[in-house]
Design a protein around this motif. Sequence first.
Motif, PDB file in Angstrom:
ATOM      1  N   THR A 165       0.854  -1.187   0.000  1.00 41.34           N
ATOM      2  CA  THR A 165       0.000   0.000   0.000  1.00 41.34           C
ATOM      3  C   THR A 165       0.891   1.239   0.000  1.00 41.34           C
ATOM      4  O   THR A 165       2.123   1.151   0.108  1.00 41.34           O
ATOM      5  N   LEU A 166       0.271   2.402  -0.100  1.00 41.68           N
ATOM      6  CA  LEU A 166       1.035   3.657  -0.061  1.00 41.68           C
ATOM      7  C   LEU A 166       1.810   3.814   1.235  1.00 41.68           C
ATOM      8  O   LEU A 166       2.797   4.546   1.288  1.00 41.68           O
ATOM      9  N   GLU A 167       1.378   3.120   2.297  1.00 35.64           N
ATOM     10  CA  GLU A 167       2.049   3.212   3.591  1.00 35.64           C
ATOM     11  C   GLU A 167       2.949   2.003   3.853  1.00 35.64           C
ATOM     12  O   GLU A 167       3.434   1.817   4.974  1.00 35.64           O
ATOM     13  N   GLY A 168       3.164   1.186   2.830  1.00 38.93           N
ATOM     14  CA  GLY A 168       4.090   0.069   2.967  1.00 38.93           C
ATOM     15  C   GLY A 168       3.504  -1.193   3.566  1.00 38.93           C
ATOM     16  O   GLY A 168       4.250  -2.135   3.867  1.00 38.93           O
ATOM     17  N   THR A 169       2.188  -1.257   3.747  1.00 33.78           N
ATOM     18  CA  THR A 169       1.559  -2.483   4.239  1.00 33.78           C
ATOM     19  C   THR A 169       1.627  -3.554   3.165  1.00 33.78           C
ATOM     20  O   THR A 169       1.301  -3.283   2.003  1.00 33.78           O
ATOM     21  N   PRO A 170       2.048  -4.779   3.497  1.00 33.22           N
ATOM     22  CA  PRO A 170       2.119  -5.835   2.477  1.00 33.22           C
ATOM     23  C   PRO A 170       0.725  -6.267   2.021  1.00 33.22           C
ATOM     24  O   PRO A 170      -0.200  -6.396   2.831  1.00 33.22           O
ATOM     25  N   VAL A 171       0.599  -6.483   0.712  1.00 34.15           N
ATOM     26  CA  VAL A 171      -0.667  -6.908   0.123  1.00 34.15           C
ATOM     27  C   VAL A 171      -0.396  -8.064  -0.826  1.00 34.15           C
ATOM     28  O   VAL A 171       0.474  -7.970  -1.697  1.00 34.15           O
ATOM     29  N   ILE A 172      -1.125  -9.150  -0.642  1.00 33.81           N
ATOM     30  CA  ILE A 172      -1.048 -10.281  -1.562  1.00 33.81           C
ATOM     31  C   ILE A 172      -2.223 -10.177  -2.522  1.00 33.81           C
ATOM     32  O   ILE A 172      -3.386 -10.229  -2.118  1.00 33.81           O
ATOM     33  N   VAL A 173      -1.912  -9.990  -3.788  1.00 37.23           N
ATOM     34  CA  VAL A 173      -2.926  -9.812  -4.832  1.00 37.23           C
ATOM     35  C   VAL A 173      -2.864 -11.019  -5.746  1.00 37.23           C
ATOM     36  O   VAL A 173      -1.841 -11.259  -6.392  1.00 37.23           O
ATOM     37  N   HIS A 174      -3.982 -11.774  -5.815  1.00 35.06           N
ATOM     38  CA  HIS A 174      -3.912 -13.028  -6.576  1.00 35.06           C
ATOM     39  C   HIS A 174      -5.292 -13.506  -6.995  1.00 35.06           C
ATOM     40  O   HIS A 174      -6.158 -13.743  -6.164  1.00 35.06           O
ATOM     41  N   GLY A 175      -5.480 -13.654  -8.298  1.00 33.41           N
ATOM     42  CA  GLY A 175      -6.746 -14.153  -8.831  1.00 33.41           C
ATOM     43  C   GLY A 175      -7.776 -13.042  -8.946  1.00 33.41           C
ATOM     44  O   GLY A 175      -7.713 -12.060  -8.215  1.00 33.41           O
ATOM     45  N   GLY A 176      -8.731 -13.216  -9.866  1.00 33.96           N
ATOM     46  CA  GLY A 176      -9.687 -12.135 -10.051  1.00 33.96           C
ATOM     47  C   GLY A 176     -11.049 -12.527 -10.554  1.00 33.96           C
ATOM     48  O   GLY A 176     -11.572 -11.912 -11.476  1.00 33.96           O
ATOM     49  N   PRO A 177     -11.709 -13.550  -9.986  1.00 30.81           N
ATOM     50  CA  PRO A 177     -13.052 -13.885 -10.465  1.00 30.81           C
ATOM     51  C   PRO A 177     -14.074 -12.825 -10.070  1.00 30.81           C
ATOM     52  O   PRO A 177     -14.058 -12.315  -8.954  1.00 30.81           O
ATOM     53  N   PHE A 178     -14.970 -12.479 -11.010  1.00 27.73           N
ATOM     54  CA  PHE A 178     -16.069 -11.567 -10.686  1.00 27.73           C
ATOM     55  C   PHE A 178     -17.015 -12.245  -9.698  1.00 27.73           C
ATOM     56  O   PHE A 178     -17.110 -13.465  -9.650  1.00 27.73           O
ATOM     57  N   ALA A 179     -17.749 -11.428  -8.931  1.00 29.31           N
ATOM     58  CA  ALA A 179     -18.669 -11.999  -7.945  1.00 29.31           C
ATOM     59  C   ALA A 179     -20.095 -12.100  -8.452  1.00 29.31           C
ATOM     60  O   ALA A 179     -20.897 -12.831  -7.867  1.00 29.31           O
ATOM     61  N   ASN A 180     -20.437 -11.381  -9.525  1.00 31.70           N
ATOM     62  CA  ASN A 180     -21.803 -11.520 -10.037  1.00 31.70           C
ATOM     63  C   ASN A 180     -21.937 -12.696 -10.994  1.00 31.70           C
ATOM     64  O   ASN A 180     -23.028 -13.241 -11.165  1.00 31.70           O
ATOM     65  N   ILE A 181     -20.819 -13.130 -11.616  1.00 27.33           N
ATOM     66  CA  ILE A 181     -20.875 -14.256 -12.547  1.00 27.33           C
ATOM     67  C   ILE A 181     -19.884 -15.361 -12.194  1.00 27.33           C
ATOM     68  O   ILE A 181     -19.829 -16.379 -12.867  1.00 27.33           O
ATOM     69  N   ALA A 182     -19.090 -15.180 -11.157  1.00 26.81           N
ATOM     70  CA  ALA A 182     -18.155 -16.205 -10.678  1.00 26.81           C
ATOM     71  C   ALA A 182     -18.173 -16.135  -9.149  1.00 26.81           C
ATOM     72  O   ALA A 182     -19.127 -15.613  -8.572  1.00 26.81           O
ATOM     73  N   HIS A 183     -17.132 -16.647  -8.475  1.00 27.05           N
ATOM     74  CA  HIS A 183     -17.241 -16.726  -7.010  1.00 27.05           C
ATOM     75  C   HIS A 183     -16.603 -15.559  -6.269  1.00 27.05           C
ATOM     76  O   HIS A 183     -16.720 -15.466  -5.048  1.00 27.05           O
TER      77      HIS A 183
END
Length: 544
Positions: free
Chosen positions: A246-264
Amino acid sequence: MKLITEVASEAGIDERHLELYGKYKSKLSPSLWEDIKAKPDGKLVLVTAINPTPAGEGKTLTTIGLAQALNAAGVRTVAALREPSLGPCLGMKGGATGGGKSQIVPADDINLHFTGDIHAVTSAHNLLSAMIDNHIFQGNELDLNPQRIVWKRVMDMNDRSLRSIVTGLGDGNGPVRESGFQITTASEIMAVLCLCSDLSDLKKRLGRMLIGYDQQGQPVTAKALGAVEAMTALLKEAVKPNLVQTLEGTPVIVHGGPFANIAHGCSSIIGTRYALKLGEVVVTEAGFGADLGAEKFMDIKCRQAGLAPSAAVLVVTVKSLKYNGGVPKEELYNGNRVALLSGLSNMERHIENLGKFGVPVLVAINHFEGDSSSEINEVVVACRRLNVPTAVSKVWAEGGAGGLELAEELIKLLNREDQPKFAPLYEASLDIPAKISKIVREIYHGADVAFSPAAKRSLAVIDRLGLHHLQVCMAKTPYSFSDQPRLLGAPEGFTMGVRDITLSLGAGFAVVITGNIVTMPGLPARPAAEQLRIDDEGQLQGLV
């Protein structure tokens, strides 16, 4: 931005476990799991929201800001988020990396190609599509019925003109048949990537995926076609979670991207498990309102991964409540107590629903400039009446400092003596119609379910193949509890129309398509792509 090696070090990740994508992005190697798997899990917090409105609720923003605030309060916190899809980024929504002083960075990279995960899913999916048509053309050893191929093609872009297509036109190009495109985030391969536990499990799930039926009506899988090893090869890097900050250096794990209206609608199980070993608290989000994202998080992701969330944060805004109370978008900045009080029914319904999973709820009032103190107080009073804690969040304007009140309330909730007893909504032993009915009645507050002839035929196939053990993934408009986008607030007593049911055997669920929902979105009259600008130095503007 800090160097990603520094962010990783502060999170307790040794540099040897990083696979760097430049200075500010990294894949996390499977070797990291061997180092951390014996550590105790942190507490899992889901950030969800009321039904989305044109004004925007700020669910991802709140997730990022809350993670920053918890770290500022001395609680070691990791955020776990989904990867943005190019479809909405260049379509209606724009970027999906937060905003103001609560963003994940490098935002432009994350919003566009990032580390190539979504492209890898697209390639693996379309490889299987090509192999299906080639198999039929080359003699059709599996006796596939060309009219019963259920596997479509995908691309990570909104393109309504590709929803229905005809393939094989022209001499020597294979059998002519009807097919179509979905957006990549609706691909079962995206769901499989997000639900698998490791590369080996990914391979098994890919093999179970249904591609169609043979001339005798028997299911044919990707494994039978011999496509699994090549698809896995294309996904071998995509299965590794991504680390950013994040802008403040908090670690973020970003992985996968299914939609919630047509996927999970949830980020990967692998990424979440890594985060739980690295943080005392993990803040994650699930797409759209709690009737979609949160329900699928609880009933699909947590059930398959054996996870138990400790709390849910429900994001509301004064403007979105007024919109649910009948105020048009252009008048949302005006005071309207009557509409606000009416719109509170939407918030109250989501609070009630989350309670059905045994998870304590905290309401985050995402503050916008122009919100009056009297309107905010009405929300606080409503939450107090429901015995639900609430806090005003100003993380857009102030970053982590603007989320300290929210963080303090969450810490109190997580430290309560009466810890939650999480349970999914429906029993796994129920058949598919009963699971659908329970979601419609308990979460949407509908009175009945009407199955179309196509849906009834799909249910007959499910019954014949003995697939009632599958979970249910509802494909529904995000804007209403019902299948009618303009039915706002907290409607009840309606009949939910099920148009069709498709089988995602690798993901372990049946996709229930309701109303007019489509799996390939279209662009709006003025796509966000029109606002994007790039200067001679390659700096982007307008991707927000």
